[in-house]
Design a protein around this motif. Structure first.
Motif, short mmCIF file in Angstrom:
data_model
loop_
_atom_site.label_atom_id
_atom_site.label_comp_id
_atom_site.label_asym_id
_atom_site.label_seq_id
_atom_site.Cartn_x
_atom_site.Cartn_y
_atom_site.Cartn_z
N PHE A 141 11.16 1.66 0.44
CA PHE A 141 9.85 2.23 0.74
C PHE A 141 9.45 3.30 -0.28
O PHE A 141 8.27 3.52 -0.53
CB PHE A 141 9.83 2.84 2.15
CG PHE A 141 9.76 1.82 3.25
CD1 PHE A 141 8.94 0.72 3.15
CD2 PHE A 141 10.52 1.97 4.40
CE1 PHE A 141 8.88 -0.23 4.17
CE2 PHE A 141 10.47 1.03 5.42
CZ PHE A 141 9.65 -0.07 5.30
N LEU A 142 10.45 3.97 -0.86
CA LEU A 142 10.19 5.03 -1.84
C LEU A 142 10.44 4.59 -3.27
O LEU A 142 10.35 5.38 -4.20
CB LEU A 142 11.07 6.25 -1.52
CG LEU A 142 10.88 6.87 -0.14
CD1 LEU A 142 11.80 8.06 0.03
CD2 LEU A 142 9.43 7.28 0.10
N SER A 143 10.78 3.31 -3.45
CA SER A 143 11.12 2.80 -4.77
C SER A 143 10.01 1.91 -5.30
O SER A 143 9.32 1.23 -4.54
CB SER A 143 12.44 2.02 -4.71
OG SER A 143 12.69 1.35 -5.93
N HIS A 144 9.86 1.89 -6.62
CA HIS A 144 8.87 1.02 -7.24
C HIS A 144 9.42 -0.38 -7.50
O HIS A 144 8.67 -1.34 -7.56
CB HIS A 144 8.39 1.64 -8.56
CG HIS A 144 7.66 2.93 -8.40
ND1 HIS A 144 6.39 3.00 -7.83
CD2 HIS A 144 8.01 4.20 -8.72
CE1 HIS A 144 5.99 4.27 -7.81
NE2 HIS A 144 6.95 5.02 -8.35
N ASP B 80 0.84 -1.19 0.00
CA ASP B 80 0.00 0.00 0.00
C ASP B 80 0.88 1.25 0.00
O ASP B 80 1.70 1.44 0.92
CB ASP B 80 -0.89 0.00 1.24
CG ASP B 80 -1.93 1.11 1.21
OD1 ASP B 80 -1.62 2.20 0.70
OD2 ASP B 80 -3.04 0.89 1.73
N PRO B 81 0.77 2.14 -1.00
CA PRO B 81 1.61 3.34 -1.07
C PRO B 81 1.52 4.23 0.17
O PRO B 81 2.52 4.79 0.61
CB PRO B 81 1.09 4.08 -2.31
CG PRO B 81 0.44 3.02 -3.13
CD PRO B 81 -0.13 2.04 -2.16
N PHE C 143 5.58 3.81 6.88
CA PHE C 143 6.72 2.99 7.33
C PHE C 143 8.04 3.72 7.08
O PHE C 143 8.96 3.61 7.90
CB PHE C 143 6.72 1.65 6.61
CG PHE C 143 5.69 0.67 7.13
CD1 PHE C 143 5.62 0.40 8.50
CD2 PHE C 143 4.82 0.01 6.28
CE1 PHE C 143 4.68 -0.49 9.00
CE2 PHE C 143 3.89 -0.89 6.77
CZ PHE C 143 3.82 -1.14 8.13
N PHE C 144 8.13 4.44 5.98
CA PHE C 144 9.36 5.19 5.69
C PHE C 144 9.63 6.21 6.80
O PHE C 144 10.75 6.30 7.32
CB PHE C 144 9.25 5.90 4.35
CG PHE C 144 10.38 6.86 4.08
CD1 PHE C 144 11.60 6.40 3.59
CD2 PHE C 144 10.22 8.22 4.32
CE1 PHE C 144 12.65 7.27 3.35
CE2 PHE C 144 11.27 9.10 4.07
CZ PHE C 144 12.48 8.63 3.60
#
Length: 312
Positions: A85-88, A20-21, A27-28
Motif C-alpha cells: 500500500f505504501l510502495s510504488h 488511487d494513492p 486501505f493501509f
C-alpha cells in the motif's frame, strides 16, 4: 521478463485493491487497524485460556487453536499488503508468491477442519454429556488437531503443485492483493484447464465436505437442545452454539463463493476474499468473548492478576 516464451517470470506485481494513492492510504490504515486488533484479540484469548485453569477443557483448547489459526492466516496475507500500500513497485518474488499461496491454503484448510472439530465437540457435549470426558480426552483432542494440520498440509500441496508446473513468461501483474491459485494461473502462457479445475476440485471437496459435516452436527445439536426441559439449559446451549454457527457462516460463506465455482473472475472477488482473510479473524475474538461468560470472567481474573502484580 517481458519477452513471451523466452524469459521466465521471476517476480509478480500485486495490483492490490486500488491504484488511487488516497485510497491506498485509506486501505493501509484500515488494514493496519484490523491486523492490530486481530493480533491483540487472538493473543489475548490464547493467553487467557493458557493461564486460567478454569478454561482447561477441550472446547477452550480448540478455541485457542482457532485463535492461532486466525492469527497465522492474517499474518500471511496482511503484512505484505501493508508494505504494498505504501510502495510504488508492489512486487513480490515468484518464490515468495508461491510460499504465500501455500501458507494461506495451509491455514485455510486447517481452519476448515478445525471448525468441524469444534462442531463435533459441541455435538458430544450436548448429545452425549455423560461420555464427554471419555470421548474428548486430551489425547483424542491432540490427535484430532494434529490430523487437521496433516490434511491442511496435503490440501496446500494440492493447490501449489499444479500451479508451479505452469510456465510464466509474462505478463506478471496479479489482479489481487495476495497470491492465490486462480489469479496466478490466469497469467500462465499455456493451457490452464487441468490446473484450474484440479484447484477447484481440491478446494471444493474440502470446503463442501467440511461444511456438510458441520451442518449435520449442528442439526443434531439443535434437535437435542430443543428436547432439554430446562429453559436455562436450552438458553446456555443455544448461546454457546450460536457463536460457533456465526463463525462457520462468516467463514464458509465467502469460501463457497470463491472456490466452489468455475475459474471465472468477478469484480467483487478481492473484497470477498478479504472478508475471510481479514474480517473474520478480527471478528472471531469478539464473537466468542462477547457471548461467553466464562471467557469474560477469565479475562477479568487475568486483568486482576496483572493489577495485583503491578501493585506488589
Amino acid at each position: 521478463m517481458a519477452v513471451r516464451n523466452e524469459t521466465r517470470v521471476t517476480q509478480f506485481i500485486l495490483l492490490g485493491l486500488s491504484s488511487d494513492p488516497n485510497l491506498q492510504l485509506t486501505f493501509f490504515l484500515l488494514f493496519l487497524l484490523m491486523y492490530l486488533l486481530t493480533v491483540a484479540g487472538n493473543l489475548l484469548i490464547v493467553l487467557t485460556i493458557v493461564v486460567d485453569s478454569h478454561l482447561h477443557s477441550p472446547m477452550y483448547f480448540l478455541l485457542s487453536n482457532l485463535s492461532l489459526l486466525d492469527l497465522g492466516f492474517s499474518t500471511v496475507a496482511i503484512p505484505k499488503s501493508l508494505v504494498n500500500f505504501l510502495s510504488h513497485t508492489r512486487s513480490i518474488s515468484f518464490n515468495d508468491c508461491i510460499a504465500q499461496m501455500f501458507f494461506l491454503h495451509l491455514f485455510g484448510g486447517v481452519e476448515c477442519f478445525h471448525l468441524v472439530l469444534m462442531a463435533y465437540d459441541r455435538y458430544v457435549a450436548i448429545c452425549n454429556p455423560l461420555r464427554y470426558t471419555t470421548i474428548m480426552s486430551r489425547r483424542v483432542c491432540l490427535l484430532m488437531v494434529v490430523s487437521t494440520w496433516v490434511i491442511g498440509f496435503l490440501h496446500a500441496c494440492g493447490q501449489v503443485f499444479p500451479t508451479i508446473q505452469l510456465p510464466f513468461c509474462g505478463p506478471n501483474e496479479i489482479n489481487h492483493f495476495y497470491c492465490d491459485a486462480h489469479p496466478i494461473s490466469a497469467l500462465a502462457c499455456s493451457n490452464t484447464f487441468i490446473s484450474e479445475n484440479s484447484d477447484m476440485i481440491n478446494s471444493g471437496i474440502l470446503i463442501l465436505g467440511c461444511f456438510l459435516v458441520v451442518s449435520m452436527s449442528y442439526t443434531y445439536i439443535i434437535c437435542a437442545v430443543l428436547k432439554i426441559r430446562s429453559a436455562e439449559g436450552r438458553q446456555k446451549a443455544f448461546s454457546t452454539c450460536a457463536s460457533h454457527i456465526l463463525v462457520v457462516t462468516l467463514y464458509f460463506g465467502p469460501l463457497v463463493f470463491m472456490y466452489m465455482r468455475p475459474p471465472v473472475t468477478f469484480s467483487g472477488d478481492k473484497l470477498i476474499s478479504g472478508f475471510y482473510t481479514i474480517v473474520t479473524p478480527v471478528l472471531n475474538p469478539f464473537i466468542y468473548t462477547l457471548r461467553n461468560e466464562q471467557v469474560k470472567k477469565a479475562m477479568r481474573r487475568l486483568g486482576g492478576k496483572k493489577v495485583f502484580s503491578a501493585v506488589a
